[in-house]
Design an enzyme around this catalytic site. Structure first.
Site, short mmCIF file in Angstrom:
data_model
loop_
_atom_site.label_atom_id
_atom_site.label_comp_id
_atom_site.label_asym_id
_atom_site.label_seq_id
_atom_site.Cartn_x
_atom_site.Cartn_y
_atom_site.Cartn_z
N CYS A 77 11.67 6.25 33.12
CA CYS A 77 11.76 7.66 32.72
C CYS A 77 12.45 8.51 33.77
O CYS A 77 12.01 8.56 34.92
CB CYS A 77 10.36 8.22 32.44
N ARG A 80 10.54 12.54 35.15
CA ARG A 80 9.21 12.55 35.76
C ARG A 80 8.90 13.73 36.67
O ARG A 80 7.78 13.84 37.16
CB ARG A 80 8.99 11.23 36.51
N TRP A 250 10.52 16.14 26.31
CA TRP A 250 11.58 16.71 25.48
C TRP A 250 12.77 15.75 25.54
O TRP A 250 12.82 14.83 26.36
CB TRP A 250 11.99 18.10 25.95
N GLU A 255 20.21 10.80 24.51
CA GLU A 255 19.38 9.88 23.72
C GLU A 255 19.78 9.96 22.25
O GLU A 255 19.80 8.96 21.53
CB GLU A 255 17.90 10.23 23.85
N1 ARG Z 1 15.04 7.39 23.36
C1 ARG Z 1 14.01 7.66 22.41
C2 ARG Z 1 14.63 8.40 21.21
O1 ARG Z 1 15.77 8.69 21.22
C3 ARG Z 1 12.91 8.51 23.00
C4 ARG Z 1 12.31 8.02 24.30
C5 ARG Z 1 11.55 9.08 25.07
N2 ARG Z 1 12.41 10.18 25.40
C6 ARG Z 1 12.03 11.30 26.02
N3 ARG Z 1 12.93 12.21 26.24
N4 ARG Z 1 10.78 11.50 26.38
O2 ARG Z 1 13.96 8.72 20.26
#
Ligand code: ARG
Length: 378
Positions: A77, A80, A250, A255
């Site tokens: 992560c 953090r 968030w 991602e």
């Molecule tokens: N990578 C995953 C997604 O796109 C989520 C993982 C957790 N991501 C976060 N920003 N806490 O759905």
């Protein structure tokens, strides 16, 4: 009492692995929490409880601290820096699938917070000897359905295909649309049939994607949900396993823009975005993929910002992560990190997290979020 006092329980040989892990955790709790205090009385109490019942119960404070530490220890992560701010919802008393589902929906509402996303974890009952806790079958509380048509076309999110199939087997009728939120599937015990619950609309905030310069972008009909809430990891604290403990932060834009909507085995949008941009896709050397990828990521960040939903760009989040490492270092603590997960999937070398190594990842570090032990099909 004529005989020598018994050795302090804290020094008792930890023949039971649970006892050893419990003692380590209680000591860390007392070492780190403000006001510290002597761990010995609590250590004795925990050991006696384990002796008597085969398990022990965390106090609300231990649970909250343990959950935050599990985040701090999460080597994959990048987010953090804010580990202390995790909101911990102690729902260990919840037992029925209905109640559990209702609590997950309240989790989403609390985390969404009108767009100002808050990191939240909801902790349900732990596994106890002879009495396993509940399981959430979904990988995330919110995720889109997906399936392959008989003609071989992909509809929706292929990452949701397994759950879509399972939900349909259980009688769910949906799954035909491109961005359709999957039902929440819950098992009261690992071996029991899952119950499913439609996620109420007011618990799911979604953002429709548009581009600050290209009006046509909105016509792609792309969207994404606001809260990434992982629900298929086991939270382990002091040897106690919490198999249902959904947690969220968030989003970082990449991602969504560089993985969920871009990967060829997800929404696979780069060819369409490139076509609309009028790029020459006849050769890889035009870098049409890269150019389309950047515009897709611009659209994600822009749209969330416009909608008033918290999202981070990868430059800012990278810099925050290095601040986190520095802050931990000042406190004398290492920050184990997995380079291949920390470096963002676009423009890696433009971010400072690319240009360095990290403290090694220790698979035995606890508290931790662990991948689900395969006790049930998911
Ligand atoms: N990578 C995953 C997604 O796109 C989520 C993982 C957790 N991501 C976060 N920003 N806490 O759905």
């Amino acid at each position: 009492m004529g005989s020598a006092p018994p050795p302090p329980a804290a020094e008792a040989p930890a023949t039971d692995p649970l006892a050893g892990q419990a003692v380590d955790f209680v000591r860390q709790f007392h070492r780190e929490r403000p006001g510290g205090g002597d761990p010995a009385p609590r250590v004795r109490q925990v050991l006696a409880e384990i002796e008597r019942t085969g398990t022990y119960e965390h106090t609300a404070e231990e649970l909250a601290f343990g959950a935050r530490l599990a985040w701090r220890n999460a080597a994959r992560c990048i987010g953090r820096l804010y580990w202390r701010s995790l909101v911990v919802r102690d729902r260990r008393g919840v037992d029925s699938p209905d109640e559990l589902a209702a609590e997950c929906f309240d989790h989403l509402r609390a985390a969404t917070n009108g767009g100002r996303i808050r990191p939240v974890i909801t902790v349900f009952a732990p596994d106890r000897p002879g009495r396993p806790g509940p399981r959430i079958v979904n990988q995330q509380l919110v995720r889109y359905a997906g399936h392959t048509t008989p003609e071989g076309a992909l509809v929706g999110d292929p990452a949701g295909a397994g759950l879509t199939a399972l939900a349909r087997e259980s009688g769910w009728k949906g799954g035909e649309e491109r961005f359709e939120v999957l039902p929440l599937m819950v098992r009261r015990r690992p071996e029991e049939e899952p119950h499913w619950f439609e996620v109420p609309e007011d618990a799911v905030l979604e953002v429709e994607l548009s581009h600050p310069e290209h009006a046509w972008f909105a016509e792609l009909g792309l969207r994404w949900y606001a809260v990434p809430a992982i629900s298929d990891m086991t939270l382990e604290i002091g040897g106690i396993r919490y198999p249902a403990a959904p947690f969220n932060g968030w989003y970082m834009g990449t991602e969504i823009g560089a993985r969920n909507l871009a990967d060829a085995d997800r929404y696979h949008q780069l060819p369409e975005v490139a076509r609309r941009l009028g790029l020459d896709t006849s050769s890889e050397r035009t870098l049409w993929r890269d150019r389309a990828l950047v515009e897709l990521n611009v659209a994600v960040l822009h749209s969330f910002q416009e909608a008033g939903v918290t999202i981070a760009d990868h430059h800012t989040e990278s810099e925050r992560f290095l601040r986190h490492i520095a802050q931990e270092e000042r406190l004398g603590r290492p920050t184990p990190a997995d380079w291949s997960w920390i470096v963002p999937p676009v423009s890696g070398g433009l971010t400072p997290v690319y240009h360095r190594y990290y403290d090694p990842v220790d698979p035995d570090l606890r508290p931790a979020f662990l991948p689900r032990v395969p006790d049930a099909p998911s």
